[in-house]
Design a protein around this motif. Structure first.
Motif, PDB file in Angstrom:
ATOM      1  N   PHE A  45      92.502  54.563 -77.919  1.00 26.21           N
ATOM      2  CA  PHE A  45      93.245  55.534 -78.714  1.00 26.21           C
ATOM      3  C   PHE A  45      94.340  54.833 -79.522  1.00 26.21           C
ATOM      4  O   PHE A  45      94.544  55.143 -80.695  1.00 26.21           O
ATOM      5  CB  PHE A  45      93.855  56.629 -77.830  1.00 26.21           C
ATOM      6  CG  PHE A  45      94.447  57.738 -78.636  1.00 26.21           C
ATOM      7  CD1 PHE A  45      93.657  58.777 -79.071  1.00 26.21           C
ATOM      8  CD2 PHE A  45      95.788  57.720 -78.997  1.00 26.21           C
ATOM      9  CE1 PHE A  45      94.189  59.794 -79.851  1.00 26.21           C
ATOM     10  CE2 PHE A  45      96.337  58.729 -79.765  1.00 26.21           C
ATOM     11  CZ  PHE A  45      95.533  59.770 -80.196  1.00 26.21           C
ATOM     12  N   ALA A  46      95.027  53.883 -78.890  1.00 32.50           N
ATOM     13  CA  ALA A  46      96.088  53.156 -79.589  1.00 32.50           C
ATOM     14  C   ALA A  46      95.522  52.390 -80.787  1.00 32.50           C
ATOM     15  O   ALA A  46      96.109  52.412 -81.879  1.00 32.50           O
ATOM     16  CB  ALA A  46      96.797  52.199 -78.630  1.00 32.50           C
ATOM     17  N   LEU A  47      94.391  51.736 -80.609  1.00 36.12           N
ATOM     18  CA  LEU A  47      93.768  51.026 -81.734  1.00 36.12           C
ATOM     19  C   LEU A  47      93.372  52.004 -82.834  1.00 36.12           C
ATOM     20  O   LEU A  47      93.596  51.759 -84.016  1.00 36.12           O
ATOM     21  CB  LEU A  47      92.551  50.228 -81.258  1.00 36.12           C
ATOM     22  CG  LEU A  47      92.864  48.959 -80.492  1.00 36.12           C
ATOM     23  CD1 LEU A  47      91.603  48.424 -79.813  1.00 36.12           C
ATOM     24  CD2 LEU A  47      93.469  47.917 -81.413  1.00 36.12           C
ATOM     25  N   TRP A  48      92.785  53.127 -82.438  1.00 35.51           N
ATOM     26  CA  TRP A  48      92.394  54.135 -83.429  1.00 35.51           C
ATOM     27  C   TRP A  48      93.624  54.629 -84.194  1.00 35.51           C
ATOM     28  O   TRP A  48      93.592  54.785 -85.416  1.00 35.51           O
ATOM     29  CB  TRP A  48      91.679  55.310 -82.746  1.00 35.51           C
ATOM     30  CG  TRP A  48      91.318  56.369 -83.725  1.00 35.51           C
ATOM     31  CD1 TRP A  48      90.177  56.467 -84.457  1.00 35.51           C
ATOM     32  CD2 TRP A  48      92.139  57.473 -84.130  1.00 35.51           C
ATOM     33  NE1 TRP A  48      90.234  57.556 -85.285  1.00 35.51           N
ATOM     34  CE2 TRP A  48      91.430  58.190 -85.104  1.00 35.51           C
ATOM     35  CE3 TRP A  48      93.406  57.917 -83.763  1.00 35.51           C
ATOM     36  CZ2 TRP A  48      91.949  59.334 -85.707  1.00 35.51           C
ATOM     37  CZ3 TRP A  48      93.918  59.049 -84.366  1.00 35.51           C
ATOM     38  CH2 TRP A  48      93.188  59.745 -85.318  1.00 35.51           C
ATOM     39  N   ALA A  49      94.724  54.872 -83.471  1.00 36.39           N
ATOM     40  CA  ALA A  49      95.947  55.387 -84.101  1.00 36.39           C
ATOM     41  C   ALA A  49      96.497  54.398 -85.124  1.00 36.39           C
ATOM     42  O   ALA A  49      96.920  54.798 -86.215  1.00 36.39           O
ATOM     43  CB  ALA A  49      97.000  55.714 -83.047  1.00 36.39           C
ATOM     44  N   VAL A  50      96.499  53.109 -84.790  1.00 35.80           N
ATOM     45  CA  VAL A  50      96.979  52.112 -85.749  1.00 35.80           C
ATOM     46  C   VAL A  50      96.052  52.070 -86.958  1.00 35.80           C
ATOM     47  O   VAL A  50      96.510  52.039 -88.102  1.00 35.80           O
ATOM     48  CB  VAL A  50      97.112  50.718 -85.100  1.00 35.80           C
ATOM     49  CG1 VAL A  50      97.446  49.664 -86.146  1.00 35.80           C
ATOM     50  CG2 VAL A  50      98.176  50.747 -84.016  1.00 35.80           C
ATOM     51  N   LEU A  51      94.748  52.115 -86.720  1.00 34.70           N
ATOM     52  CA  LEU A  51      93.806  52.155 -87.844  1.00 34.70           C
ATOM     53  C   LEU A  51      94.062  53.386 -88.717  1.00 34.70           C
ATOM     54  O   LEU A  51      94.038  53.299 -89.942  1.00 34.70           O
ATOM     55  CB  LEU A  51      92.359  52.141 -87.337  1.00 34.70           C
ATOM     56  CG  LEU A  51      91.874  50.813 -86.787  1.00 34.70           C
ATOM     57  CD1 LEU A  51      90.562  50.990 -86.026  1.00 34.70           C
ATOM     58  CD2 LEU A  51      91.716  49.801 -87.909  1.00 34.70           C
ATOM     59  N   TYR A  52      94.336  54.510 -88.075  1.00 34.36           N
ATOM     60  CA  TYR A  52      94.635  55.734 -88.833  1.00 34.36           C
ATOM     61  C   TYR A  52      95.880  55.544 -89.693  1.00 34.36           C
ATOM     62  O   TYR A  52      95.896  55.902 -90.876  1.00 34.36           O
ATOM     63  CB  TYR A  52      94.811  56.924 -87.887  1.00 34.36           C
ATOM     64  CG  TYR A  52      95.109  58.195 -88.631  1.00 34.36           C
ATOM     65  CD1 TYR A  52      94.081  58.935 -89.196  1.00 34.36           C
ATOM     66  CD2 TYR A  52      96.414  58.643 -88.801  1.00 34.36           C
ATOM     67  CE1 TYR A  52      94.342  60.094 -89.911  1.00 34.36           C
ATOM     68  CE2 TYR A  52      96.686  59.793 -89.516  1.00 34.36           C
ATOM     69  CZ  TYR A  52      95.650  60.519 -90.063  1.00 34.36           C
ATOM     70  OH  TYR A  52      95.916  61.666 -90.793  1.00 34.36           O
ATOM     71  N   GLY A  55      95.278  53.778 -92.724  1.00 30.72           N
ATOM     72  CA  GLY A  55      94.382  54.459 -93.662  1.00 30.72           C
ATOM     73  C   GLY A  55      92.922  54.090 -93.525  1.00 30.72           C
ATOM     74  O   GLY A  55      92.131  54.347 -94.438  1.00 30.72           O
ATOM     75  N   THR A  56      92.546  53.510 -92.381  1.00 32.61           N
ATOM     76  CA  THR A  56      91.158  53.075 -92.205  1.00 32.61           C
ATOM     77  C   THR A  56      90.578  53.541 -90.884  1.00 32.61           C
ATOM     78  O   THR A  56      89.800  52.829 -90.256  1.00 32.61           O
ATOM     79  CB  THR A  56      91.058  51.539 -92.284  1.00 32.61           C
ATOM     80  OG1 THR A  56      91.849  50.987 -91.248  1.00 32.61           O
ATOM     81  CG2 THR A  56      91.500  51.020 -93.612  1.00 32.61           C
ATOM     82  N   HIS A  57      90.967  54.730 -90.453  1.00 37.39           N
ATOM     83  CA  HIS A  57      90.519  55.226 -89.157  1.00 37.39           C
ATOM     84  C   HIS A  57      89.004  55.468 -89.134  1.00 37.39           C
ATOM     85  O   HIS A  57      88.361  55.549 -90.173  1.00 37.39           O
ATOM     86  CB  HIS A  57      91.277  56.497 -88.793  1.00 37.39           C
ATOM     87  CG  HIS A  57      91.008  57.634 -89.721  1.00 37.39           C
ATOM     88  ND1 HIS A  57      91.586  57.715 -90.961  1.00 37.39           N
ATOM     89  CD2 HIS A  57      90.215  58.712 -89.592  1.00 37.39           C
ATOM     90  CE1 HIS A  57      91.150  58.817 -91.563  1.00 37.39           C
ATOM     91  NE2 HIS A  57      90.327  59.426 -90.754  1.00 37.39           N
ATOM     92  N   LEU A  58      88.493  55.593 -87.943  1.00 36.45           N
ATOM     93  CA  LEU A  58      87.085  55.858 -87.725  1.00 36.45           C
ATOM     94  C   LEU A  58      86.867  57.357 -87.568  1.00 36.45           C
ATOM     95  O   LEU A  58      87.764  58.088 -87.153  1.00 36.45           O
ATOM     96  CB  LEU A  58      86.619  55.133 -86.468  1.00 36.45           C
ATOM     97  CG  LEU A  58      86.899  53.631 -86.436  1.00 36.45           C
ATOM     98  CD1 LEU A  58      86.668  53.079 -85.039  1.00 36.45           C
ATOM     99  CD2 LEU A  58      86.050  52.909 -87.445  1.00 36.45           C
ATOM    100  N   ASP A  59      85.681  57.809 -87.858  1.00 39.44           N
ATOM    101  CA  ASP A  59      85.318  59.212 -87.689  1.00 39.44           C
ATOM    102  C   ASP A  59      85.502  59.618 -86.227  1.00 39.44           C
ATOM    103  O   ASP A  59      85.075  58.889 -85.320  1.00 39.44           O
ATOM    104  CB  ASP A  59      83.866  59.417 -88.125  1.00 39.44           C
ATOM    105  CG  ASP A  59      83.417  60.836 -87.925  1.00 39.44           C
ATOM    106  OD1 ASP A  59      83.921  61.722 -88.653  1.00 39.44           O
ATOM    107  OD2 ASP A  59      82.575  61.068 -87.027  1.00 39.44           O
ATOM    108  N   LEU A  60      86.121  60.750 -85.996  1.00 40.67           N
ATOM    109  CA  LEU A  60      86.427  61.179 -84.633  1.00 40.67           C
ATOM    110  C   LEU A  60      85.184  61.365 -83.774  1.00 40.67           C
ATOM    111  O   LEU A  60      85.186  61.027 -82.594  1.00 40.67           O
ATOM    112  CB  LEU A  60      87.225  62.483 -84.648  1.00 40.67           C
ATOM    113  CG  LEU A  60      88.609  62.434 -85.268  1.00 40.67           C
ATOM    114  CD1 LEU A  60      89.268  63.795 -85.159  1.00 40.67           C
ATOM    115  CD2 LEU A  60      89.451  61.373 -84.631  1.00 40.67           C
ATOM    116  N   ASP A  61      84.136  61.914 -84.345  1.00 39.01           N
ATOM    117  CA  ASP A  61      82.939  62.185 -83.557  1.00 39.01           C
ATOM    118  C   ASP A  61      82.240  60.909 -83.102  1.00 39.01           C
ATOM    119  O   ASP A  61      81.602  60.896 -82.057  1.00 39.01           O
ATOM    120  CB  ASP A  61      81.962  63.063 -84.336  1.00 39.01           C
ATOM    121  CG  ASP A  61      82.492  64.470 -84.525  1.00 39.01           C
ATOM    122  OD1 ASP A  61      83.263  64.938 -83.661  1.00 39.01           O
ATOM    123  OD2 ASP A  61      82.159  65.108 -85.535  1.00 39.01           O
ATOM    124  N   THR A  62      82.364  59.842 -83.874  1.00 34.57           N
ATOM    125  CA  THR A  62      81.767  58.576 -83.454  1.00 34.57           C
ATOM    126  C   THR A  62      82.759  57.719 -82.678  1.00 34.57           C
ATOM    127  O   THR A  62      82.354  56.903 -81.866  1.00 34.57           O
ATOM    128  CB  THR A  62      81.233  57.784 -84.662  1.00 34.57           C
ATOM    129  OG1 THR A  62      82.287  57.572 -85.600  1.00 34.57           O
ATOM    130  CG2 THR A  62      80.094  58.519 -85.339  1.00 34.57           C
TER     131      THR A  62
END
Length: 89
Positions: A45-52, A55-62
């Motif tokens: 989650f922390a990695l996803w949050a930093v990516l978000y 401006g380069t976050h991953l799709d939530l469903d994947t």
């Protein structure tokens, strides 16, 4: 995971303004790879949050198999949108 520590780890500096475009692209790619390999939900989650935030976050469903994690990510996105909105009232 501390935000500055993550910037240092992936980009070699905690100063976002000092990151060259090539280093930004390489760091983001490294983060995406680490995200895919990470097994710990909190670290993912922390990695996803930093990516978000970059401006380069991953799709939530994947990105998240668990519905609770997807809901937490949506809450985080909403919170960030409010912070970046009109500012303090």
């Amino acid at each position: 995971m501390d935000f500055d520590d993550q910037l240092q780890r992936y980009f070699g500096t905690a100063d976002l303004g000092a990151i060259q475009p090539e280093a930004m692209a390489a760091g983001i790619e490294h983060m995406r790879v680490d995200f895919g390999l990470e097994q710990d939900r909190g670290r993912r989650f922390a990695l996803w949050a930093v990516l978000y935030m970059l401006g380069t976050h991953l799709d939530l469903d994947t990105a998240f198999e668990d519905e609770a994690d997807r809901n937490s990510a949506r809450d985080f996105m909403d919170m960030m949108d409010r912070v970046q909105g009109d500012g303090p009232t």
